[in-house]
Motif scaffolding. Sequence first.
Motif, PDB file in Angstrom:
ATOM      1  N   ASP A  93     -25.725 -90.413 -52.484  1.00  0.00           N
ATOM      2  CA  ASP A  93     -27.007 -90.679 -53.122  1.00  0.00           C
ATOM      3  C   ASP A  93     -27.603 -89.333 -53.508  1.00  0.00           C
ATOM      4  N   TYR A 140     -26.479 -85.998 -51.320  1.00  0.00           N
ATOM      5  CA  TYR A 140     -26.257 -86.121 -49.874  1.00  0.00           C
ATOM      6  C   TYR A 140     -25.409 -87.359 -49.609  1.00  0.00           C
ATOM      7  N   LEU A 162     -36.618 -81.856 -48.274  1.00  0.00           N
ATOM      8  CA  LEU A 162     -36.307 -83.003 -49.113  1.00  0.00           C
ATOM      9  C   LEU A 162     -37.121 -84.218 -48.686  1.00  0.00           C
ATOM     10  N   GLY A 163     -37.797 -84.799 -49.625  1.00  0.00           N
ATOM     11  CA  GLY A 163     -38.615 -85.981 -49.352  1.00  0.00           C
ATOM     12  C   GLY A 163     -40.053 -85.674 -49.009  1.00  0.00           C
ATOM     13  N   LEU A 164     -40.406 -84.391 -48.774  1.00  0.00           N
ATOM     14  CA  LEU A 164     -41.782 -84.035 -48.457  1.00  0.00           C
ATOM     15  C   LEU A 164     -42.607 -83.889 -49.733  1.00  0.00           C
ATOM     16  N   SER A 165     -43.883 -84.174 -49.616  1.00  0.00           N
ATOM     17  CA  SER A 165     -44.784 -84.006 -50.750  1.00  0.00           C
ATOM     18  C   SER A 165     -45.169 -82.545 -50.880  1.00  0.00           C
ATOM     19  N   ALA A 213     -31.358 -86.915 -54.760  1.00  0.00           N
ATOM     20  CA  ALA A 213     -32.813 -86.744 -54.847  1.00  0.00           C
ATOM     21  C   ALA A 213     -33.072 -85.397 -55.510  1.00  0.00           C
TER      22      ALA A 213
END
Length: 457
Positions: free
Chosen positions: A62, A37, A113-116, A64
Amino acid sequence: MPQMTLILILVAVIFVTLAAILRRYRRCPSDKILVIYGKTGRRSSAKCIHGGAAFIWPVFQDYAYLDLKPISIECNLQNALSKQNIRVDVPCRFTVGISTEPDVMTNAAERLLGLSTDSIQSIATDILFGQLRLVIATMDIEEINADRDKFLASVSANVEAELRKIGLKLINVNVTDIRDESGYIEALGKEAAAKAINDAKKSVAEQNRYGETGKANADKDTRVNVAAAEADAVKGENSAKIEIANSDALRRQKTAEAERQAVAAEKVQAAKALEEAYQSERDAELARAEREEATQKANIVVAAEIDKQKKIIEAEAEAEQIRRKAKGEADAIFAKMDAQAKGMLEILTKQADGFKSLVTAAEGDAQKAVLMMIADKLPELVKTQVEAVKGINIDKVTVWDTGSGANGKTATSNFISGMMKSVPPLEDLFKMAGMELPTYLKGASKADDQPQPEAEK
C-alpha cells in the motif's frame, strides 16, 4: 454465438485487469514523497520515492504521501539559563521540512507517516526548545548578543542532528532581539554607548589639539614648501625646457627616421609592386604560350596522331587483307597442286598398273612389253618425224650440180639426204629415252651400204 460471448468476456476481463494495474501505478509529485509499505522486499520498513513512479502490488503493498511543504515554527524561549547563570529570553523562528535524503526519508516514513502538520510541528517544537536551551547554556551572554553567527551555527548544528532522527531538515533560523530579566544586556548596551560617547569626546579633543598643532606645522610647512616649491618650480622649468628641447630633437630625429623609413618602404613596396606586376605579366605570357602550345598540339599533333593511328589501322587492315588473300591464293595453289599431284599419281598408278598387266601379258619379259608398247606407238612416232619437215615452206630450191657426186649421188640427192638427216632418227629418240631400238627397226648398217665386190655381184 457462444464463442463471441466468450471472447467478449475475455476482453472485458483483460480490460478490467489492465485498468486495475494502471490504477495501482502511482506517480510521485515533486512536492511529496511516495511511501510504499508492506512487502517491499528490502530490509527497511518502507520504500520512499521522490520525483518518480512505482507500481503498487495489490494486497501485498500500500502507499501514502509525505508532504514536503516547509513548516514555520515560532519558538519564543523565555528564562533560559546562560553560562553565566543569567536568565535570558531568546525569541526565534525556525523553518523546517521533511528531508529528501534517502536515510532521512526512511526516518520520516517510520515516524511521521500519517501525522498531521500540527502534530509534526508540535514534535519539532519540543525538539527545538530543548536544543535551544542546551546551546544557550553553553554560551555567555556577550557571545549570544555580539557573535550572532556563532550562536546561529551552534543552534543549527545541534537542532539539525536531532531533527534528522525524525526525518526533518532545518531550513532556516531567525533570532530576534535577546532580552534578560536582570537588565544585563541593557547595561551592556548603556556601557557600550557611554564608552562610545567618551571615546568620541576624547577623539574630538585629540582631533582639536591635532588640529591646532597641525595648523602651525602646516603654516611652517607651507612657507618651507612654498620656497622649495618655487625653487623646484624654477628647476622644474629649466628641466622642462631641457626635456622639451630634447623631446623636440628626438621628435625631429624620429620624424626624419620615420620619413626615411616611409620613403624606403614606399620605394620597396613600389619595387615589389613592379616585380609582382612583371611576374604576373610573365606568368600570363607563359600561360598564354602554354595555351598556344596546347592549342597547336591539339590542332596539329593530335590531328597527326589521329591520322597516324588511322593510317596504322588502314595499313594493318590492308596487311590483314593481303595476308588473307595470300593465304587464300596459297590455299588455292595448294589445293590445285594437291589435285594435280593426286591426278598425276592416279595417272602414273594407272600407267603402272597397265604396264604391269602388259608385262604379265608378255609372260614377264619387260623387253617384249616395251616392244609391244613401241609397236603400239610406232605410227605416232613416224607421224612425229613427218611432222618435223612438213611445216617447212620451200618456195624455191636451186641446186648447182657439178657432176662430181660420189657413190653415184648427185648434188640434189645429197641435199635431200642431208635435209632428212636433220630429222632425229628413231634410234636417237630411243637413246634419249634411255632405251635401245630393236634391231629389226634399225635398218641396214653402214657396212651394208658399202658396194659389193664384182665377184659377188
